[in-house]
Design a protein around this motif. Sequence first.
Motif, PDB file in Angstrom:
ATOM      1  N   ILE A   1       0.123  22.197  39.851  1.00  0.00           N
ATOM      2  CA  ILE A   1       0.007  23.314  38.914  1.00  0.00           C
ATOM      3  C   ILE A   1      -0.928  24.332  39.546  1.00  0.00           C
ATOM      4  N   ALA A   2      -0.442  25.546  39.713  1.00  0.00           N
ATOM      5  CA  ALA A   2      -1.211  26.575  40.414  1.00  0.00           C
ATOM      6  C   ALA A   2      -2.174  27.284  39.467  1.00  0.00           C
ATOM      7  N   PHE A   3      -3.319  27.669  40.023  1.00  0.00           N
ATOM      8  CA  PHE A   3      -4.314  28.439  39.257  1.00  0.00           C
ATOM      9  C   PHE A   3      -4.974  29.442  40.192  1.00  0.00           C
ATOM     10  N   LEU A   4      -4.944  30.722  39.815  1.00  0.00           N
ATOM     11  CA  LEU A   4      -5.584  31.739  40.633  1.00  0.00           C
ATOM     12  C   LEU A   4      -6.786  32.373  39.942  1.00  0.00           C
ATOM     13  N   GLY A   5      -6.953  32.133  38.667  1.00  0.00           N
ATOM     14  CA  GLY A   5      -8.077  32.739  37.964  1.00  0.00           C
ATOM     15  C   GLY A   5      -7.875  34.223  37.721  1.00  0.00           C
ATOM     16  N   SER A   6      -6.633  34.636  37.515  1.00  0.00           N
ATOM     17  CA  SER A   6      -6.332  36.044  37.280  1.00  0.00           C
ATOM     18  C   SER A   6      -5.653  36.207  35.920  1.00  0.00           C
ATOM     19  N   SER A   7      -5.445  37.457  35.526  1.00  0.00           N
ATOM     20  CA  SER A   7      -4.707  37.728  34.297  1.00  0.00           C
ATOM     21  C   SER A   7      -3.203  37.620  34.555  1.00  0.00           C
ATOM     22  N   LEU A   8      -2.445  37.420  33.496  1.00  0.00           N
ATOM     23  CA  LEU A   8      -0.986  37.461  33.600  1.00  0.00           C
ATOM     24  C   LEU A   8      -0.529  38.834  34.072  1.00  0.00           C
ATOM     25  N   PHE A   9      -1.188  39.864  33.560  1.00  0.00           N
ATOM     26  CA  PHE A   9      -0.831  41.228  33.927  1.00  0.00           C
ATOM     27  C   PHE A   9      -0.982  41.441  35.432  1.00  0.00           C
ATOM     28  N   SER A  10      -2.116  41.040  35.992  1.00  0.00           N
ATOM     29  CA  SER A  10      -2.327  41.273  37.422  1.00  0.00           C
ATOM     30  C   SER A  10      -1.378  40.437  38.274  1.00  0.00           C
ATOM     31  N   ARG A  11      -1.056  39.222  37.809  1.00  0.00           N
ATOM     32  CA  ARG A  11      -0.103  38.388  38.548  1.00  0.00           C
ATOM     33  C   ARG A  11       1.295  39.012  38.512  1.00  0.00           C
ATOM     34  N   ALA A  12       1.651  39.605  37.376  1.00  0.00           N
ATOM     35  CA  ALA A  12       2.945  40.290  37.298  1.00  0.00           C
ATOM     36  C   ALA A  12       2.957  41.502  38.228  1.00  0.00           C
ATOM     37  N   CYS A  13       1.836  42.227  38.277  1.00  0.00           N
ATOM     38  CA  CYS A  13       1.737  43.402  39.156  1.00  0.00           C
ATOM     39  C   CYS A  13       1.802  42.997  40.627  1.00  0.00           C
ATOM     40  N   SER A  14       1.032  41.983  40.995  1.00  0.00           N
ATOM     41  CA  SER A  14       1.032  41.561  42.399  1.00  0.00           C
ATOM     42  C   SER A  14       2.381  40.965  42.780  1.00  0.00           C
ATOM     43  N   GLY A  15       3.019  40.275  41.821  1.00  0.00           N
ATOM     44  CA  GLY A  15       4.323  39.684  42.097  1.00  0.00           C
ATOM     45  C   GLY A  15       5.385  40.725  42.409  1.00  0.00           C
ATOM     46  N   THR A  16       5.434  41.780  41.596  1.00  0.00           N
ATOM     47  CA  THR A  16       6.433  42.819  41.858  1.00  0.00           C
ATOM     48  C   THR A  16       6.098  43.604  43.118  1.00  0.00           C
ATOM     49  N   THR A  17       4.814  43.705  43.439  1.00  0.00           N
ATOM     50  CA  THR A  17       4.409  44.385  44.671  1.00  0.00           C
ATOM     51  C   THR A  17       4.874  43.595  45.897  1.00  0.00           C
ATOM     52  N   VAL A  18       4.693  42.276  45.850  1.00  0.00           N
ATOM     53  CA  VAL A  18       5.116  41.429  46.971  1.00  0.00           C
ATOM     54  C   VAL A  18       6.633  41.434  47.121  1.00  0.00           C
ATOM     55  N   ARG A  19       7.330  41.406  46.002  1.00  0.00           N
ATOM     56  CA  ARG A  19       8.794  41.362  46.057  1.00  0.00           C
ATOM     57  C   ARG A  19       9.407  42.691  46.495  1.00  0.00           C
ATOM     58  N   ASN A  20       8.823  43.810  46.064  1.00  0.00           N
ATOM     59  CA  ASN A  20       9.475  45.111  46.241  1.00  0.00           C
ATOM     60  C   ASN A  20       8.786  46.054  47.230  1.00  0.00           C
ATOM     61  N   ASN A  21       7.531  45.748  47.580  1.00  0.00           N
ATOM     62  CA  ASN A  21       6.771  46.579  48.522  1.00  0.00           C
ATOM     63  C   ASN A  21       6.896  48.072  48.190  1.00  0.00           C
ATOM     64  N   PRO A  22       6.483  48.496  46.982  1.00  0.00           N
ATOM     65  CA  PRO A  22       6.644  49.902  46.600  1.00  0.00           C
ATOM     66  C   PRO A  22       5.771  50.856  47.415  1.00  0.00           C
ATOM     67  N   VAL A  23       4.725  50.333  48.049  1.00  0.00           N
ATOM     68  CA  VAL A  23       3.845  51.188  48.852  1.00  0.00           C
ATOM     69  C   VAL A  23       4.617  51.817  50.009  1.00  0.00           C
ATOM     70  N   GLU A  24       5.525  51.052  50.584  1.00  0.00           N
ATOM     71  CA  GLU A  24       6.261  51.516  51.760  1.00  0.00           C
ATOM     72  C   GLU A  24       7.070  52.785  51.465  1.00  0.00           C
ATOM     73  N   ALA A  25       7.576  52.892  50.249  1.00  0.00           N
ATOM     74  CA  ALA A  25       8.409  54.041  49.902  1.00  0.00           C
ATOM     75  C   ALA A  25       7.601  55.217  49.362  1.00  0.00           C
TER      76      ALA A  25
END
Length: 405
Positions: free
Chosen positions: A142-166
Amino acid sequence: MVIKDEEQPLHILFFPFLAPGHLIPIADMAVLFATRGVKCAILTTPVNAQVIRSAVDRANDSSRGTEGALAIDIAVVPFPGVECAPALNSAADRKKFFHGARLLLREPFDRFLVENRPDAVVTDSFFNWSADAAAEHGVPRIAFLGSSLFSRACSGTTVRNNPVEAAPDDPDALVLLPGLPHLVELRRSQMTEPKKRPEHWAFFQRMNAADQRSYGEVFNTFHELEPDYLEHYTTTLGRRVWLVGPVAFASKDAATRGDRGFIIRGWAPQMLILTHLAVGGFVTHCGWNSTLEAVSAGVPMVTWPRYADQFYNEKLVVELLKVGVGVGSADYASKLETRRVIGGELIAEVIGKVMGDGEEAEAIREKAQELGEKARRAVAKVGSSYDDVGRLVEELMARRSSVDV
């Protein structure tokens, strides 16, 4: 007489990353589970064991005579060199530290699983290698990062979609994070640049992949704080989660203090300070522990994020929860890197926005008090976090029975 497996208490190993901000909430979480009759052990190194020793000892002392509660064990393993992340002073030291954590902790982690056969492990997401290690031993991770659900959702979509590149090649360009329940935009300068930090980016990708193939994830948050992101995480992303926070309520600070200000060097008894009647606001870097502790205490925030998940947490505090005001921090930079200076006049102005007499300040304070009450209800009996702890325990007990059969 042979005791059947189902009569033995559930056994969970907690394996925190070697930094106080990761270690302390996992220790508090172990206290929560131990009070519910779970046999808990925390695997860490000598220096880090001392960080949590007093809290664990207090919890063990208070559990004596409490029906069903069990003592927590600290399993200490050697770790040559620097043992705690805050003591690292260079990028080279940090790289060596992460490499050493993987090489030096894998063997004691494996050995604990073989010798103790826990029913589950709660491991820090930074130990992404532990997902495969636990799977090799047939133990659910069971994974634990000590973060909010919101930040995990934000980081997850960033990793999947790399919006910075565009995004436009401008530090102040706004970057839209796609696929979230709310419109979330950050400045490019507030985000990790994959091309400039390829090792960081690869690490985030490995971590996200390891967490997705784990049994599930546990969060130090509560249903009423992030309902839209609980729905997003479980329904849209299909992830299995349990929200058990705020875990800081499990191990209250025992120290005392006066009303006058003073400087504390080292780790402060923050919950004790935030719940003091003299505290009317909190200037915070937006680490999730500090953010959630302020929410729990009903204290409004002045946000000053620096890096990691902190800019995401600022968005949650300021734009979604509306319990804080930002100073305008714009640069993703650790203590080893430079950033733009925030002027004193601006800081004073922002503090006035949360502690002044205006309507905006009053609305922020009222909202903060409301969330503090919800946080306390969440961890009380029949509260949402109390129920999630019980739900996870029941699931793991049912899994044990099915595996034994």
